[in-house]
Structure formats: C-alpha cells, structure tokens
Scaffold this motif. Structure first.
Motif, PDB file in Angstrom:
ATOM      1  N   ALA A  94      45.803  37.413  64.291  1.00 23.74           N
ATOM      2  CA  ALA A  94      44.637  38.225  63.971  1.00 23.74           C
ATOM      3  C   ALA A  94      45.069  39.628  63.546  1.00 23.74           C
ATOM      4  CB  ALA A  94      43.716  38.301  65.184  1.00 23.74           C
ATOM      5  N   ILE A  95      44.288  40.216  62.673  1.00 20.46           N
ATOM      6  CA  ILE A  95      44.545  41.561  62.173  1.00 20.46           C
ATOM      7  C   ILE A  95      43.611  42.532  62.886  1.00 20.46           C
ATOM      8  CG2 ILE A  95      44.706  43.026  60.126  1.00 20.46           C
ATOM      9  CD1 ILE A  95      46.627  40.625  60.129  1.00 20.46           C
ATOM     10  N   LYS A  96      44.175  43.497  63.572  1.00 23.24           N
ATOM     11  CA  LYS A  96      43.382  44.451  64.333  1.00 23.24           C
ATOM     12  C   LYS A  96      42.599  45.379  63.398  1.00 23.24           C
ATOM     13  CE  LYS A  96      44.757  43.162  68.430  1.00 23.24           C
ATOM     14  NZ  LYS A  96      43.800  42.580  69.408  1.00 23.24           N
ATOM     15  N   PRO A  97      41.506  45.973  63.893  1.00 29.38           N
ATOM     16  CA  PRO A  97      40.765  46.931  63.070  1.00 29.38           C
ATOM     17  C   PRO A  97      41.672  48.054  62.576  1.00 29.38           C
ATOM     18  CG  PRO A  97      39.508  46.341  65.011  1.00 29.38           C
ATOM     19  CD  PRO A  97      40.855  45.729  65.185  1.00 29.38           C
ATOM     20  N   GLY A  98      41.604  48.342  61.289  1.00 29.37           N
ATOM     21  CA  GLY A  98      42.417  49.376  60.681  1.00 29.37           C
ATOM     22  C   GLY A  98      43.790  48.923  60.262  1.00 29.37           C
ATOM     23  N   ALA A  99      44.214  47.741  60.694  1.00 23.24           N
ATOM     24  CA  ALA A  99      45.553  47.243  60.361  1.00 23.24           C
ATOM     25  C   ALA A  99      45.553  46.558  59.000  1.00 23.24           C
ATOM     26  CB  ALA A  99      46.049  46.292  61.445  1.00 23.24           C
ATOM     27  N   LYS A 100      46.769  46.435  58.456  1.00 21.79           N
ATOM     28  CA  LYS A 100      46.937  45.799  57.149  1.00 21.79           C
ATOM     29  C   LYS A 100      47.632  44.454  57.298  1.00 21.79           C
ATOM     30  CE  LYS A 100      47.309  50.169  54.594  1.00 21.79           C
ATOM     31  NZ  LYS A 100      46.027  50.026  53.879  1.00 21.79           N
ATOM     32  N   GLY A 101      47.496  43.630  56.283  1.00 20.57           N
ATOM     33  CA  GLY A 101      48.157  42.337  56.243  1.00 20.57           C
ATOM     34  C   GLY A 101      48.458  41.969  54.796  1.00 20.57           C
ATOM     35  N   LYS A 102      49.220  40.889  54.616  1.00 17.86           N
ATOM     36  CA  LYS A 102      49.579  40.440  53.273  1.00 17.86           C
ATOM     37  C   LYS A 102      49.444  38.932  53.178  1.00 17.86           C
ATOM     38  CE  LYS A 102      52.951  44.132  52.398  1.00 17.86           C
ATOM     39  NZ  LYS A 102      54.380  44.436  52.132  1.00 17.86           N
ATOM     40  N   ILE A 103      49.058  38.480  51.972  1.00 16.50           N
ATOM     41  CA  ILE A 103      49.053  37.056  51.658  1.00 16.50           C
ATOM     42  C   ILE A 103      50.019  36.859  50.498  1.00 16.50           C
ATOM     43  CG2 ILE A 103      47.702  35.116  50.789  1.00 16.50           C
ATOM     44  CD1 ILE A 103      45.289  36.289  52.234  1.00 16.50           C
ATOM     45  N   LYS A 104      51.058  36.101  50.763  1.00 12.02           N
ATOM     46  CA  LYS A 104      52.078  35.841  49.760  1.00 12.02           C
ATOM     47  C   LYS A 104      51.664  34.636  48.919  1.00 12.02           C
ATOM     48  CE  LYS A 104      57.049  34.807  49.400  1.00 12.02           C
ATOM     49  NZ  LYS A 104      58.284  34.560  50.194  1.00 12.02           N
ATOM     50  N   VAL A 105      51.735  34.782  47.608  1.00 13.25           N
ATOM     51  CA  VAL A 105      51.348  33.713  46.685  1.00 13.25           C
ATOM     52  C   VAL A 105      52.504  33.439  45.731  1.00 13.25           C
ATOM     53  CG1 VAL A 105      49.722  32.980  44.898  1.00 13.25           C
ATOM     54  CG2 VAL A 105      48.911  34.342  46.833  1.00 13.25           C
ATOM     55  N   SER A 106      52.977  32.191  45.723  1.00 15.79           N
ATOM     56  CA  SER A 106      54.072  31.792  44.831  1.00 15.79           C
ATOM     57  C   SER A 106      53.564  30.759  43.838  1.00 15.79           C
ATOM     58  CB  SER A 106      55.236  31.208  45.637  1.00 15.79           C
ATOM     59  OG  SER A 106      55.772  32.171  46.515  1.00 15.79           O
ATOM     60  N   TYR A 107      53.980  30.916  42.592  1.00 10.39           N
ATOM     61  CA  TYR A 107      53.564  30.018  41.514  1.00 10.39           C
ATOM     62  C   TYR A 107      54.793  29.356  40.907  1.00 10.39           C
ATOM     63  CZ  TYR A 107      52.165  28.643  36.772  1.00 10.39           C
ATOM     64  OH  TYR A 107      51.966  27.958  35.603  1.00 10.39           O
ATOM     65  N   ASN A 108      54.742  28.023  40.772  1.00  5.72           N
ATOM     66  CA  ASN A 108      55.841  27.253  40.190  1.00  5.72           C
ATOM     67  C   ASN A 108      55.415  26.782  38.805  1.00  5.72           C
ATOM     68  OD1 ASN A 108      57.882  25.480  39.528  1.00  5.72           O
ATOM     69  ND2 ASN A 108      58.002  24.549  41.557  1.00  5.72           N
ATOM     70  N   SER A 109      56.132  27.235  37.790  1.00  2.00           N
ATOM     71  CA  SER A 109      55.749  26.934  36.408  1.00  2.00           C
ATOM     72  C   SER A 109      56.300  25.605  35.908  1.00  2.00           C
ATOM     73  CB  SER A 109      56.223  28.061  35.479  1.00  2.00           C
ATOM     74  OG  SER A 109      57.636  28.134  35.474  1.00  2.00           O
ATOM     75  N   ALA A 110      56.987  24.844  36.756  1.00  3.79           N
ATOM     76  CA  ALA A 110      57.583  23.578  36.324  1.00  3.79           C
ATOM     77  C   ALA A 110      56.514  22.633  35.767  1.00  3.79           C
ATOM     78  CB  ALA A 110      58.303  22.909  37.500  1.00  3.79           C
ATOM     79  N   GLY A 111      56.782  22.139  34.546  1.00  2.00           N
ATOM     80  CA  GLY A 111      55.872  21.191  33.924  1.00  2.00           C
ATOM     81  C   GLY A 111      54.619  21.802  33.349  1.00  2.00           C
ATOM     82  N   ARG A 112      54.547  23.112  33.287  1.00  2.00           N
ATOM     83  CA  ARG A 112      53.347  23.783  32.803  1.00  2.00           C
ATOM     84  C   ARG A 112      53.694  24.606  31.560  1.00  2.00           C
ATOM     85  NH1 ARG A 112      50.331  22.459  37.128  1.00  2.00           N
ATOM     86  NH2 ARG A 112      48.462  23.278  36.172  1.00  2.00           N
ATOM     87  N   GLU A 113      52.675  24.891  30.755  1.00  3.62           N
ATOM     88  CA  GLU A 113      52.920  25.602  29.504  1.00  3.62           C
ATOM     89  C   GLU A 113      51.654  26.306  29.039  1.00  3.62           C
ATOM     90  OE1 GLU A 113      54.666  24.725  24.978  1.00  3.62           O
ATOM     91  OE2 GLU A 113      54.551  23.119  26.454  1.00  3.62           O
ATOM     92  N   GLY A 114      51.831  27.474  28.423  1.00  2.00           N
ATOM     93  CA  GLY A 114      50.699  28.202  27.863  1.00  2.00           C
ATOM     94  C   GLY A 114      50.056  29.145  28.858  1.00  2.00           C
ATOM     95  N   ALA A 115      48.900  29.694  28.468  1.00  2.00           N
ATOM     96  CA  ALA A 115      48.180  30.641  29.315  1.00  2.00           C
ATOM     97  C   ALA A 115      47.544  29.905  30.497  1.00  2.00           C
ATOM     98  CB  ALA A 115      47.114  31.362  28.500  1.00  2.00           C
ATOM     99  N   GLU A 116      47.726  30.462  31.687  1.00  6.16           N
ATOM    100  CA  GLU A 116      47.195  29.843  32.892  1.00  6.16           C
ATOM    101  C   GLU A 116      46.476  30.890  33.738  1.00  6.16           C
ATOM    102  OE1 GLU A 116      49.870  26.789  34.831  1.00  6.16           O
ATOM    103  OE2 GLU A 116      48.226  25.913  33.678  1.00  6.16           O
ATOM    104  N   SER A 117      45.441  30.443  34.427  1.00  2.00           N
ATOM    105  CA  SER A 117      44.725  31.279  35.382  1.00  2.00           C
ATOM    106  C   SER A 117      44.403  30.411  36.590  1.00  2.00           C
ATOM    107  CB  SER A 117      43.442  31.836  34.760  1.00  2.00           C
ATOM    108  OG  SER A 117      42.729  32.622  35.696  1.00  2.00           O
ATOM    109  N   LYS A 118      44.882  30.805  37.757  1.00  2.00           N
ATOM    110  CA  LYS A 118      44.699  30.019  38.970  1.00  2.00           C
ATOM    111  C   LYS A 118      44.014  30.862  40.035  1.00  2.00           C
ATOM    112  CE  LYS A 118      46.855  26.621  37.062  1.00  2.00           C
ATOM    113  NZ  LYS A 118      46.078  25.460  36.542  1.00  2.00           N
ATOM    114  N   THR A 119      43.299  30.162  40.929  1.00  2.00           N
ATOM    115  CA  THR A 119      42.520  30.834  41.956  1.00  2.00           C
ATOM    116  C   THR A 119      43.001  30.458  43.346  1.00  2.00           C
ATOM    117  OG1 THR A 119      40.578  30.860  40.516  1.00  2.00           O
ATOM    118  CG2 THR A 119      40.191  31.207  42.859  1.00  2.00           C
ATOM    119  N   VAL A 120      43.077  31.456  44.197  1.00  2.00           N
ATOM    120  CA  VAL A 120      43.381  31.255  45.609  1.00  2.00           C
ATOM    121  C   VAL A 120      42.180  31.773  46.395  1.00  2.00           C
ATOM    122  CG1 VAL A 120      44.867  31.935  47.535  1.00  2.00           C
ATOM    123  CG2 VAL A 120      45.863  31.461  45.288  1.00  2.00           C
ATOM    124  N   THR A 121      41.592  30.921  47.240  1.00  2.00           N
ATOM    125  CA  THR A 121      40.415  31.324  48.014  1.00  2.00           C
ATOM    126  C   THR A 121      40.813  31.593  49.455  1.00  2.00           C
ATOM    127  OG1 THR A 121      39.003  29.959  46.600  1.00  2.00           O
ATOM    128  CG2 THR A 121      38.065  30.718  48.686  1.00  2.00           C
TER     129      THR A 121
END
Length: 360
Positions: A311-338
């Motif tokens: 849990a993140i305490k009030p006033g504290a910060k946190g991070k969400i790390k997001v890694s994207y693997n381009s293998a097998g993909r091509e062209g312009a891409e837009s992806k969503t993380v919820t």
C-alpha cells in the motif's frame, strides 16, 4: 459624397426588396407524434401541410433528415404565394425499438433559411421468431449465443444472470452437471430435462470477489447433455469487474485515497524490431488513506507490468514499470495499460504507450 450616399441607398433598397420577396412557411403543425409504432407493420408516414405566406414563390432546395431511417418527399417546383403544398415524412422503424426523436431540416428561400420539422414516437419491437431469439444452434439445443456476457459487475456480492435455451429437437434433452468449475462460478439448468419445443434457463452465478480479478475477465465451461445431435459445447462467460464503493458524501470522498499520475502517456518514438523498451509511470497518493493498486492489466501480451506490491501511504509516491516487446510487431502502435485501485474518484485509470516499430 452624394454619389456614395445614393449608391448606399440603392443597395439597401435592393436588399430590402430581396428580403421582402422571400417565401414564408406557415405550417399547420411543425411536429407530429406517431404514438406507438409497431416495428412489424413496416414504414409509417405523415404529411406536413404548409402555405406560402411570402411575397415570392417559395422554393425548397433540400431537406436533410437527422437519420437514414427518415425519408422526406417535397415539391421540387416553387410554391406560389398563397398556395399550399405538402412535405411527407416517412419513417422506417425496422431495427429501431424504443423512443424516437427525428428531425427534418428544410432549406429554402425563406427567412430564416432553415425550418425544422419534428417527428416522435415509440417503436414497439416485433415479436422474435424462435430462430431469431435463439440463433446459435448446438444440435437440438439452441441459444441466443454461446458467448454469455454478465456485463459490468462489482466485487460487492455474487450476481446471477439467466440466459435462455430452447430444445428444437423431437426428443427430450437432459443437461449434465457442469464439471471443473472454479469456486467463483456456478451454473444451473432449469429445467434439467428440457422437453421438445420447450424453453429453459441457464443460470450463471458469479462471485467477482472470489475471482479476485479486475477489468475484463473470461471463463469457460462445457455444456453437456444427452442430445443425440450434439452432446458437448464450449460456452464462454465474459464480465467486466470493477471495485465496489459504497455511497459516499463529499467528506468521505475527501478522506479517501487518491491516485494521481505525473503522466499518463509515454511515446517511445522509434523502436527497433525484437527490442524490449521500458518506461515508468510515477504516481502520488494525494488522498488521506492508504492507496492500494488492485490490479494492472494491459490490452496486449507484448506488455509486461510491474506494479507496487504494498500500500502507498498518503503523500507517498510509487511507480508502475511498463515494458514493451516489439518482437513480431511493425508500424505505429498504441497500447493501453489499465490501473485498478481503491481510489473512488478514479478506480480505473488508463496509461498509454506509443511507438513506431521498424527495422532501423
């Protein structure tokens, strides 16, 4: 100066005469309520009668309906001053059940240049045939669909939804108990023995809290019977699970956790093929209670996320790390993380990553 004044006077007089010679609509009515419209009875129409009360012939140049379901018919020739004519509005109710509110915008040499007619009503759906009600055939058994949606649900308490089933065969069909279900889902049949030409119910009870997931989820089960024309079929159950929040007043909301990201979009720019790129989305709990990240889900298997585990305490910060693997993909891409959290003001927040994948 005198010539300029004379010219201005003549122009004003010309404009006045042009305005004075406009046509003018006078309708007996500008709106019509069809009342109940039975979809199975086909198209309905109404005639709007008008008189040209202007000093010049009235020419309708166009009528624009607000929907392709509405077709206007109108005089193509000018209507002389003092003469009357009719504009016919025809409405097709097919596939449009419920309330209707449609307009016809008339363009003509009038002042103002447009006039609007209105039609309203209530379309009563035509009764569905059995084939329409149960289009998915599984041997003798027919369903509306083998894909059963529970829609949006919360983790407050189990929900139950019923789906119709029909025996289109000439022999009774007995449903077998569903096996291999996880504890969060239960499937019942009513009746268990479905007689020929009889309708029944498949009842699904779903416990989102026991599922312990958020966002779009999918479960499957096998529909098994002694139907000689088809004994086993895979059924898919879909749902969208959201956090449950009890009713809150402004004070309670102000005391709750709050998830605020420093950015919600990251553009990787050009990314080489078969490359893994990573970014971090930093956030702050600007609320007054502990912030819990319930779940982080992406819309692509090419994305791996690493959310905070505590849990993140009030006033504290946190991070969400997001890694994207381009293998097998091509062209312009837009992806969503919820990101799903216990923030009642923003329980579901979307992060977006963009990139252009290429060989160089």
């Amino acid at each position: 100066m005198r010539r300029i004044a004379l010219l201005s006077f003549l122009l004003s007089l010309s404009a006045f005469q042009l305005f004075a010679q406009s046509g003018k609509f006078e309708f007996e009515e500008t709106s019509y309520d069809f009342g109940n419209i039975h979809e199975g009875n086909g198209k309905v129409s109404h005639e709007f009668k008008f008189t040209n009360k202007g000093s010049a012939p009235l020419l309708i140049t166009n009528i624009v309906p607000s929907c392709g379901c509405t077709s206007p018919t109108y005089p193509k020739e000018a209507v002389a001053p003092g003469q009357s004519a009719i504009i016919k509005a025809e409405f097709d109710p097919l596939g449009r059940p419920g309330d209707i509110h449609k307009t016809l915008t008339i363009e003509a040499n009038t002042e103002p240049a447009t006039t609007v007619l209105y039609i309203t009503g209530m379309v009563i759906p035509k009764p569905k045939s059995l084939a329409e009600e149960f289009p998915d055939s599984l041997g003798s058994i027919r369903l509306a669909s083998r894909y059963m949606s529970l829609g949006g649900i919360t983790n407050k308490e189990p929900v139950t939804k019923e789906f119709g089933v029909y025996n289109d065969g000439d022999a009774a069909v007995t449903f077998k108990p569903v096996e291999g279900l996880d504890k969060h889902m239960k499937v019942d049949f009513e009746p268990i023995i479905l007689q020929p030409k009889q309708k029944g119910i498949i009842r699904i009870t779903y416990d989102a809290k026991a599922k312990n997931d958020f966002g779009g989820v999918t479960d499957n089960f096998q529909l098994v019977s002694d139907d000689k024309n088809g004994t086993k079929t895979a059924i898919t159950v879909n749902a969208t699970i959201n956090e449950y929040f009890p009713p809150m007043d402004e004070v309670q909301i102000e005391q709750s956790p709050r998830l605020e990201f420093s950015k919600t979009v990251h553009d990787f720019g050009s990314v080489k093929s078969d490359k893994i790129v990573t970014t971090e989305f930093e956030f702050t709990n600007t609320g007054k209670q502990d912030l819990i990240i319930r779940k982080v889900k992406s819309n692509c298997s090419c994305i791996v996320t690493t959310p905070p585990k505590t849990a993140i305490k009030p006033g504290a910060k946190g991070k969400i790390k997001v890694s994207y693997n381009s293998a097998g993909r091509e062209g312009a891409e837009s992806k969503t993380v919820t990101v799903y959290s216990n923030d009642p003001r923003g329980a579901n927040q979307a992060l977006v990553i963009r990139m252009k994948v290429g060989q160089e």
